[in-house]
Scaffold this motif. Structure first.
Motif, mmCIF file in Angstrom:
data_model
loop_
_atom_site.group_PDB
_atom_site.id
_atom_site.type_symbol
_atom_site.label_atom_id
_atom_site.label_comp_id
_atom_site.label_asym_id
_atom_site.label_seq_id
_atom_site.Cartn_x
_atom_site.Cartn_y
_atom_site.Cartn_z
ATOM 1 N N VAL A 44 0.766 -1.416 0.208
ATOM 2 C CA VAL A 44 0.062 0.142 -0.186
ATOM 3 C C VAL A 44 0.402 1.257 -0.249
ATOM 4 O O VAL A 44 0.572 2.505 -0.139
ATOM 5 N N PHE A 45 2.110 0.972 0.377
ATOM 6 C CA PHE A 45 2.884 2.439 0.253
ATOM 7 C C PHE A 45 3.099 2.952 -0.927
ATOM 8 O O PHE A 45 3.265 2.247 -2.238
ATOM 9 N N ASP A 46 2.840 4.230 -1.296
ATOM 10 C CA ASP A 46 2.411 5.215 -2.393
ATOM 11 C C ASP A 46 4.384 5.117 -2.679
ATOM 12 O O ASP A 46 5.024 5.747 -2.075
ATOM 13 N N GLU A 47 4.532 4.888 -3.795
ATOM 14 C CA GLU A 47 6.164 5.340 -5.356
ATOM 15 C C GLU A 47 6.794 6.592 -4.376
ATOM 16 O O GLU A 47 7.552 7.007 -5.075
ATOM 17 N N ARG A 48 5.480 6.982 -5.216
ATOM 18 C CA ARG A 48 5.543 9.095 -5.054
ATOM 19 C C ARG A 48 6.028 9.279 -3.975
ATOM 20 O O ARG A 48 6.314 10.621 -3.499
ATOM 21 N N LEU A 49 6.169 8.518 -2.858
ATOM 22 C CA LEU A 49 6.412 9.273 -1.427
ATOM 23 C C LEU A 49 8.083 9.811 -1.646
ATOM 24 O O LEU A 49 8.886 10.557 -0.971
ATOM 25 N N LYS A 50 9.293 9.210 -2.006
ATOM 26 C CA LYS A 50 10.321 8.569 -2.759
ATOM 27 C C LYS A 50 10.483 10.886 -3.335
ATOM 28 O O LYS A 50 11.394 11.328 -2.931
ATOM 29 N N ASP A 51 9.868 10.589 -4.655
ATOM 30 C CA ASP A 51 9.777 11.976 -4.568
ATOM 31 C C ASP A 51 9.526 13.200 -4.484
ATOM 32 O O ASP A 51 10.504 14.283 -4.657
ATOM 33 N N ILE A 52 8.213 13.302 -3.682
ATOM 34 C CA ILE A 52 7.655 13.695 -2.869
ATOM 35 C C ILE A 52 8.517 14.362 -2.184
ATOM 36 O O ILE A 52 9.237 15.099 -1.651
ATOM 37 N N THR A 53 9.466 13.382 -1.018
ATOM 38 C CA THR A 53 10.394 13.911 -0.288
ATOM 39 C C THR A 53 11.403 14.191 -0.569
ATOM 40 O O THR A 53 12.078 15.707 -0.260
ATOM 41 N N ILE A 296 -5.802 5.100 0.075
ATOM 42 C CA ILE A 296 -6.518 4.331 0.594
ATOM 43 C C ILE A 296 -7.838 3.266 0.216
ATOM 44 O O ILE A 296 -8.125 2.252 0.597
ATOM 45 N N GLU A 297 -7.286 4.289 -1.133
ATOM 46 C CA GLU A 297 -7.808 2.756 -2.469
ATOM 47 C C GLU A 297 -7.541 1.356 -2.680
ATOM 48 O O GLU A 297 -8.049 0.255 -2.630
ATOM 49 N N ARG A 298 -5.805 1.592 -2.753
ATOM 50 C CA ARG A 298 -4.999 0.157 -3.046
ATOM 51 C C ARG A 298 -5.592 -0.294 -1.165
ATOM 52 O O ARG A 298 -5.729 -1.948 -1.453
ATOM 53 N N ALA A 299 -5.673 0.277 0.031
ATOM 54 C CA ALA A 299 -6.167 -0.341 0.920
ATOM 55 C C ALA A 299 -7.162 -1.135 1.411
ATOM 56 O O ALA A 299 -7.416 -2.711 1.372
ATOM 57 N N ARG A 300 -8.378 -0.792 0.552
ATOM 58 C CA ARG A 300 -9.663 -1.332 0.866
ATOM 59 C C ARG A 300 -9.130 -2.270 -0.320
ATOM 60 O O ARG A 300 -10.177 -3.817 0.360
#
Ligand code: PLP
Length: 403
Positions: A44-53, A296-300
């Motif tokens: 569920v962790f989003d790959e885009r977190l890397k870019d955002i960070t 959230i959608e992936r988690a569901r």
């Protein structure tokens, strides 16, 4: 005890090692199917977190790596209020928000602010173990109210409150996970929610609505948040990004009347000054870029599939041995064995001989200590491991019944 017990404060005698954390140590890195923990599926962790960070560290480094206000980064607090409202939680003009280091810190700070030794705290049974540990540490006396598939049985609560009143006592606080409860996965009906709020008004106590799981229910559910139904700011609404973004960020929040938030802020100043500034920037960007919604959608989808796998496996292997809760959300099911076996006494054998781990249920029942129960997690293991794990537990239980 140990070589330092003569120095340790009296408070430390109230500390309890989290059974789950102890078990996780036992299962770590070994070939054991763990239905014990409560970890999110890393998918569920989003790959885009890397870019955002990286972007935050490029564009806003001076702010994101700096100390920040105790109640939270101002813009993030505004974003959080909007986010919570968008999720359907009705807030009043007097409500305010504080960012905390996970929702666990919210619970700790609330207890620190509200609970004196001997204060009565109402809990659900079963309840979230780590919350019970926090209240116990502050000297709370528990009044446990049983739950079923429809949440806390408020008619029993009402009886208890009447009884307490006749003894000249009253509770200060009720702690509930009303939606997708940990450990049962049950959700409180609208009638019971309204009843609870009425009782809080009548008997003058506050309510903690702990809400880590309601944003991804497995079926559409009709309910109002307790906070929405609360006319007089009795509810402290607590939530977290741990299940809808990433627990490693350690970001949670509490929304309550501004006077209560001020107390919590003062308590937080001496605990950790503030929560991670960088994590707050990451969570804020993740909301703005729609990453939280995608998570959230992936988690569901993912957790529903796993919930189904667990329900099928229990049906196949345990139907003659136990009953269990049918979670409408969250990460767990609570299993009640038909026989009088102490699951705590069996867990070492489960891990060493059957290579499967669960959490003995007893500590989710701080008052009634139901020993023939266990909490099973379905969020982390893949469906085939869930099936195999349940099968192994069934084999163990059958063996013990025969013995
Ligand atoms: C009901 C409930 N409350 C609070 C927490 C604490 O979560 P965190 O501190 O990661 O926000 C959890 C974690 O599993 C939980 O299930």
């Amino acid at each position: 005890m140990d070589g330092y017990s003569r120095f340790a404060s009296k408070r430390t005698t109230l500390f309890r090692a989290s059974e789950i954390r102890e078990l996780l140590k036992l299962t770590e890195g070994k070939d054991i199917i763990s239905l014990a923990g409560g970890l999110p599926d890393p998918r569920v962790f989003d790959e885009r977190l890397k870019d955002i960070t990286s972007r935050i560290l490029e564009d806003q480094r001076d702010l994101a790596l700096q100390y920040s206000p105790t109640a939270g980064v101002t813009e993030f607090r505004k974003t959080l209020i909007e986010f919570t409202r968008d999720k359907g939680v009705k807030l009043g003009p007097e409500d305010d928000v504080i960012v905390t280091t996970g929702s666990q810190e919210s619970l700790y700070l609330i207890a620190r602010v509200l609970v004196d030794p001997g204060d009565i705290v109402i809990i659900e049974e079963p309840t979230y173990l780590a919350a019970a540990n926090v209240f116990r540490e502050h000297g709370a006396v528990f009044k446990a109210i049983p739950i079923d598939h429809d949440g806390m049985k408020t008619e029993i609560l009402e009886e208890r409150l009447r009884q307490l009143k006749s003894e000249g006592k009253k509770p200060k606080l009720a702690y509930l996970v009303p939606t997708c409860q940990n450990p049962s996965g049950s959700t409180m009906t609208q009638e019971r929610r309204k009843h609870l709020i009425e009782l809080a008004e009548q008997y003058d106590f506050l309510i903690i609505e702990d809400d880590p799981y309601s944003f991804f229910t497995f079926e559409p559910l009709q309910f109002d948040y307790l906070k929405t139904l609360d006319p007089n700011y009795r509810v402290l609404y607590v939530s977290t990004f741990s299940k809808i973004l990433a627990p490693g960020l350690r970001i949670g929040w509490t929304i309550a009347h501004k006077d209560l938030v001020r107390y919590i802020e003062l308590a937080k100043q001496t605990v950790d000054l503030h929560s991670s500034t960088l994590s707050q920037y990451i969570a804020m960007e993740a909301i703005k870029k729609g990453i939280v919604e995608d998570t959230i959608e992936r988690a569901r989808i993912l957790y529903k599939e796993k919930r189904d796998a667990m329900m099928e496996a229990l049906e196949e292997h345990m139907s003659s041995l136990a009953t269990w809760t049918k979670p409408v959300g969250g990460f767990f099911t609570m299993v009640y064995l038909n026989v009088d076996l102490d699951t705590k006494a069996l867990v070492n054998e489960a891990v060493t001989k059957y290579k499967v781990a669960y959490v003995p249920g007893e500590s989710f029942f701080p008052v009634t200590k139901k020993k023939n129960t266990m909490r099973l997690n379905f969020s982390y293991p893949p469906p085939e491991k869930i099936r195999e794990g349940v099968k192994r537990i069934a084999t163990l239980v059958k063996e013990k019944i025969k013995a």
